[in-house]
Motif scaffolding. Structure first.
Motif, PDB file in Angstrom:
ATOM      1  N   GLU A 118       0.813  -1.217   0.000  1.00 26.76           N
ATOM      2  CA  GLU A 118       0.000   0.000   0.000  1.00 26.76           C
ATOM      3  C   GLU A 118       0.845   1.266   0.000  1.00 26.76           C
ATOM      4  O   GLU A 118       0.348   2.349  -0.262  1.00 26.76           O
ATOM      5  CB  GLU A 118      -0.919   0.017   1.218  1.00 26.76           C
ATOM      6  CG  GLU A 118      -1.995  -1.039   1.162  1.00 26.76           C
ATOM      7  CD  GLU A 118      -2.882  -0.991   2.373  1.00 26.76           C
ATOM      8  OE1 GLU A 118      -3.595   0.016   2.544  1.00 26.76           O
ATOM      9  OE2 GLU A 118      -2.860  -1.966   3.157  1.00 26.76           O
ATOM     10  N   VAL A 139      -5.600  -2.272   4.058  1.00 21.79           N
ATOM     11  CA  VAL A 139      -6.342  -1.324   4.883  1.00 21.79           C
ATOM     12  C   VAL A 139      -7.012  -0.306   3.967  1.00 21.79           C
ATOM     13  O   VAL A 139      -8.161   0.054   4.155  1.00 21.79           O
ATOM     14  CB  VAL A 139      -5.405  -0.631   5.901  1.00 21.79           C
ATOM     15  CG1 VAL A 139      -6.130   0.478   6.623  1.00 21.79           C
ATOM     16  CG2 VAL A 139      -4.856  -1.647   6.883  1.00 21.79           C
ATOM     17  N   SER A 140      -6.251   0.145   2.980  1.00 22.56           N
ATOM     18  CA  SER A 140      -6.784   1.088   1.994  1.00 22.56           C
ATOM     19  C   SER A 140      -6.681   0.423   0.618  1.00 22.56           C
ATOM     20  O   SER A 140      -5.639   0.528  -0.044  1.00 22.56           O
ATOM     21  CB  SER A 140      -5.993   2.392   2.006  1.00 22.56           C
ATOM     22  OG  SER A 140      -6.423   3.205   0.930  1.00 22.56           O
ATOM     23  N   ALA A 143      -5.393   2.782  -2.144  1.00 23.64           N
ATOM     24  CA  ALA A 143      -3.942   3.027  -2.140  1.00 23.64           C
ATOM     25  C   ALA A 143      -3.186   1.807  -2.655  1.00 23.64           C
ATOM     26  O   ALA A 143      -2.256   1.932  -3.463  1.00 23.64           O
ATOM     27  CB  ALA A 143      -3.472   3.379  -0.732  1.00 23.64           C
TER      28      ALA A 143
END
Length: 164
Positions: A118, A139-140, A143
């Motif tokens: 990421e 998590v993202s 990204a």
């Protein structure tokens, strides 16, 4: 010859995110303890997909979330000695197993790198990116997927296996 990605300095020197710490400190020891079960179960998914993928002799391939390295080593056989594979994971415990697999000796064109996908993977480094259940833990996702997109050469191919 192994291909090592050129990670931007700010990415290479960045401190781990809390999720990376969680993977290394909490999840990795549990996954390592049950490697035989996890790898046996997960390999069924990649064994169905792998023959359909367009890996070519000489390709430079990135395996995101490579875990114990079995998929990176399988891809290395497909791209031949002219190609290279970088197995990337944020868990050093997984990478230690990957680097020491007996079949790794038959795949000198594979290297393993500890990094967070990421946070950036360089630009136009790879002909293809593969991930078996690695991207679903981002998590993202935005990204992570943008990072993967930037790492691909124009016309590069991306395949990831995730639960629906």
């Amino acid at each position: 010859m192994s291909h090592q990605p050129k990670l931007p300095l700010d990415v290479a020197d960045a401190s781990p995110s809390p999720i990376v710490d969680f993977w290394n400190e909490t999840l990795a020891p549990k996954f390592v303890a049950f490697q035989h079960i996890l790898e046996g179960g997960l390999s069924r998914h990649s064994e169905n997909v792998m023959p359909l993928l367009d890996f070519r002799k000489g390709d430079r391939v990135l395996d995101v979330g490579c875990g114990f390295g079995d998929t990176a080593i399988a891809i290395a056989e497909r791209v031949g000695r002219e190609g290279s594979v970088v197995g990337l994971d944020c868990c050093e415990g997984f990478l230690n197993i990957a680097r020491n697999r007996p079949e790794k000796a038959l795949a000198p064109n594979v290297s393993f790198l500890n990094a967070d996908a990421e946070r950036g993977l360089g630009e136009t480094e790879y002909d293809a990116v593969f991930s078996r259940f690695g991207t679903m833990f981002f998590v993202s996702p935005i990204a992570g997927l943008r990072s993967i997109r930037r790492a691909l050469v124009p016309g590069g191919r991306f395949t990831h296996i995730v639960w629906r």
